[in-house]
Design an enzyme around this catalytic site. Structure first.
Site, PDB file in Angstrom:
ATOM      1  N   HIS A 129      -9.418   1.209   5.113  1.00 45.54           N
ATOM      2  CA  HIS A 129      -8.109   1.364   5.755  1.00 45.54           C
ATOM      3  C   HIS A 129      -8.248   2.281   6.970  1.00 45.54           C
ATOM      4  O   HIS A 129      -9.063   3.209   6.958  1.00 45.54           O
ATOM      5  CB  HIS A 129      -7.100   1.949   4.763  1.00 45.54           C
ATOM      6  CG  HIS A 129      -5.705   1.898   5.289  1.00 45.54           C
ATOM      7  ND1 HIS A 129      -5.210   2.845   6.144  1.00 45.54           N
ATOM      8  CD2 HIS A 129      -4.718   0.986   5.119  1.00 45.54           C
ATOM      9  CE1 HIS A 129      -3.972   2.526   6.480  1.00 45.54           C
ATOM     10  NE2 HIS A 129      -3.645   1.398   5.866  1.00 45.54           N
ATOM     11  N   SER A 141       3.750  -1.966  10.318  1.00 45.69           N
ATOM     12  CA  SER A 141       5.206  -1.969  10.524  1.00 45.69           C
ATOM     13  C   SER A 141       5.875  -3.279  10.126  1.00 45.69           C
ATOM     14  O   SER A 141       6.881  -3.673  10.715  1.00 45.69           O
ATOM     15  CB  SER A 141       5.544  -1.614  11.977  1.00 45.69           C
ATOM     16  OG  SER A 141       5.118  -0.291  12.266  1.00 45.69           O
ATOM     17  N   GLU A 171      -5.063  -4.817  10.707  1.00 46.03           N
ATOM     18  CA  GLU A 171      -4.062  -3.777  10.891  1.00 46.03           C
ATOM     19  C   GLU A 171      -4.331  -3.044  12.205  1.00 46.03           C
ATOM     20  O   GLU A 171      -5.152  -2.120  12.246  1.00 46.03           O
ATOM     21  CB  GLU A 171      -4.110  -2.779   9.732  1.00 46.03           C
ATOM     22  CG  GLU A 171      -3.810  -3.399   8.382  1.00 46.03           C
ATOM     23  CD  GLU A 171      -3.249  -2.380   7.391  1.00 46.03           C
ATOM     24  OE1 GLU A 171      -2.255  -2.709   6.737  1.00 46.03           O
ATOM     25  OE2 GLU A 171      -3.785  -1.270   7.283  1.00 46.03           O
ATOM     26  N   ASN A 229       0.860  -1.179   0.000  1.00 48.32           N
ATOM     27  CA  ASN A 229       0.000   0.000   0.000  1.00 48.32           C
ATOM     28  C   ASN A 229       0.898   1.232   0.000  1.00 48.32           C
ATOM     29  O   ASN A 229       1.490   1.564   1.023  1.00 48.32           O
ATOM     30  CB  ASN A 229      -0.895  -0.038   1.240  1.00 48.32           C
ATOM     31  CG  ASN A 229      -1.739   1.217   1.392  1.00 48.32           C
ATOM     32  OD1 ASN A 229      -1.779   2.069   0.498  1.00 48.32           O
ATOM     33  ND2 ASN A 229      -2.419   1.340   2.524  1.00 48.32           N
ATOM     34  N   GLU A 263      -6.571   4.679   7.999  1.00 44.35           N
ATOM     35  CA  GLU A 263      -6.398   6.116   7.735  1.00 44.35           C
ATOM     36  C   GLU A 263      -7.676   6.715   7.163  1.00 44.35           C
ATOM     37  O   GLU A 263      -8.008   7.873   7.425  1.00 44.35           O
ATOM     38  CB  GLU A 263      -5.192   6.326   6.811  1.00 44.35           C
ATOM     39  CG  GLU A 263      -3.890   6.106   7.581  1.00 44.35           C
ATOM     40  CD  GLU A 263      -2.792   5.414   6.798  1.00 44.35           C
ATOM     41  OE1 GLU A 263      -2.830   5.444   5.562  1.00 44.35           O
ATOM     42  OE2 GLU A 263      -1.897   4.834   7.447  1.00 44.35           O
ATOM     43  N   LYS A 293       0.107   4.278  -0.262  1.00 40.08           N
ATOM     44  CA  LYS A 293      -0.537   5.459   0.339  1.00 40.08           C
ATOM     45  C   LYS A 293      -0.308   6.692  -0.550  1.00 40.08           C
ATOM     46  O   LYS A 293      -0.247   6.555  -1.775  1.00 40.08           O
ATOM     47  CB  LYS A 293      -0.035   5.648   1.778  1.00 40.08           C
ATOM     48  CG  LYS A 293      -0.225   4.358   2.603  1.00 40.08           C
ATOM     49  CD  LYS A 293       0.020   4.520   4.076  1.00 40.08           C
ATOM     50  CE  LYS A 293      -0.188   3.178   4.774  1.00 40.08           C
ATOM     51  NZ  LYS A 293      -0.010   3.236   6.212  1.00 40.08           N
ATOM     52  N   GLY A 333       2.738   2.442  10.802  1.00 44.16           N
ATOM     53  CA  GLY A 333       3.664   3.563  10.633  1.00 44.16           C
ATOM     54  C   GLY A 333       4.391   3.963  11.902  1.00 44.16           C
ATOM     55  O   GLY A 333       4.990   5.036  11.970  1.00 44.16           O
TER      56      GLY A 333
HETATM   57  P1  13P Z   1       3.168   0.528   7.691  1.00 44.17           P
HETATM   58  O1  13P Z   1       3.691  -0.766   7.101  1.00 44.17           O
HETATM   59  O2  13P Z   1       3.872   1.727   7.188  1.00 44.17           O
HETATM   60  O3  13P Z   1       3.096   0.437   9.184  1.00 44.17           O
HETATM   61  O4  13P Z   1       1.655   0.670   7.183  1.00 44.17           O
HETATM   62  C1  13P Z   1       0.813  -0.406   7.258  1.00 44.17           C
HETATM   63  C2  13P Z   1      -0.407  -0.105   6.488  1.00 44.17           C
HETATM   64  O5  13P Z   1      -1.175   0.760   6.857  1.00 44.17           O
HETATM   65  C3  13P Z   1      -0.650  -0.846   5.252  1.00 44.17           C
HETATM   66  O6  13P Z   1      -1.927  -0.623   4.760  1.00 44.17           O
END
Ligand code: 13P
Length: 252
Positions: free
Chosen positions: A95, A213, A167, A9, A97, A11, A173
């Site tokens: 997601h 992560s 997640e 992803n 976010e 983003k 992140g």
């Molecule tokens: P990170 O791997 O940067 O923690 O993000 C995970 C994520 O949100 C994948 O959709």
């Protein structure tokens, strides 16, 4: 047998040239990992460039979001038909976010899941608890609520088309990856929910990715868990070597 699935992803990162370079570098090695389903999720505006970069390779691609209405006055949104037009196979939905920064609700995610399935896009539906919810011991309740809300009204057959991504929000992140035991516990719980709501066949068929992560140095022990069928990778998917390092952790 559930085929392992590693997804990147991206983003809201990269520019057009960077997206093409990254997709090309991953696509060049994708055939070495035929036992793993691989896909990248560029920003919508770069999907077409990625499509051209991965053409003729086993690397799949999709979008990070979609709108549920088929067309019309929905400024700024993208329809499932538009994603299909660009050759997408997948779409990430719900997601964290989008849920926590952009205010997306389970009900909206559910409408998007139905629209995606109707268009024959594979939805990767994300669920996961906040740190406060984990600390309060309510992780199981949160996962159940998100599952029931986001995946309401699906037939058993439709449910089997869905990929779930667990997640934990506190692991996204932050560099704070869930322990393999924490991931396995929630993944097992998700299978139990599916066995309750549907049946054992559905529970055993649906793939559940872990996200939060994940990097090459911690992927092996998470991916080795019985109920972890792959990973949804954020930051570490922005470097081809690191992403492929994660893919290399999937046992054959
Ligand atoms: P990170 O791997 O940067 O923690 O993000 C995970 C994520 O949100 C994948 O959709």
């Amino acid at each position: 047998m559930r085929r392992p699935f590693i997804a990147g992803n991206w983003k809201m990162n990269l520019d057009r040239a960077g997206a093409v370079e990254l997709a090309s570098a991953i696509a060049a090695k994708a055939a070495d990992y035929g036992h793993v389903e691989l896909a990248v999720f560029p920003p919508t505006i770069y999907i077409e460039a990625v499509r051209d970069a991965v053409a003729g390779t086993p690397l799949g691609y999709g979008a990070q979001n979609v709108y549920f209405e088929p067309k019309g006055a929905f400024t700024g949104e993208t329809s499932t038909a538009m994603l299909i037009d660009l050759g997408c196979d997948y779409v990430i939905l719900g997601h964290s976010e989008r849920r926590h920064i952009l205010g997306e609700t389970d009900a909206e995610v559910n409408q998007k899941v139905h629209a995606a399935l109707a268009a024959k896009l594979v939805p990767i539906v994300c669920v996961g608890e906040l740190l406060a919810e984990r600390e309060a011991g309510t992780t199981g309740d949160v996962i159940r609520r998100q599952f029931d809300g986001s995946l309401a009204g699906l037939s058993a057959e439709q449910m089997q088309q869905v990929v779930i991504a667990y997640e934990p929000v506190w692991a996204i992140g932050t560099g704070k990856v869930a322990t393999p035991e924490q991931a396995e516990e929630v993944h097992k719980d998700l299978r139990k929910i599916m066995a309750d709501r549907y049946n054992i066949t559905v529970a055993e068929a649906v793939r559940i990715q872990y996200g939060g992560s994940v990097k090459a140095s911690n992927a092996a022990e998470i991916l080795a868990q019985e109920n972890v069928d792959g990973a949804l990778v954020g930051g570490a998917s922005l470097q081809a070597d690191e992403f492929l390092g994660i893919v290399a952790c999937v046992s054959r």
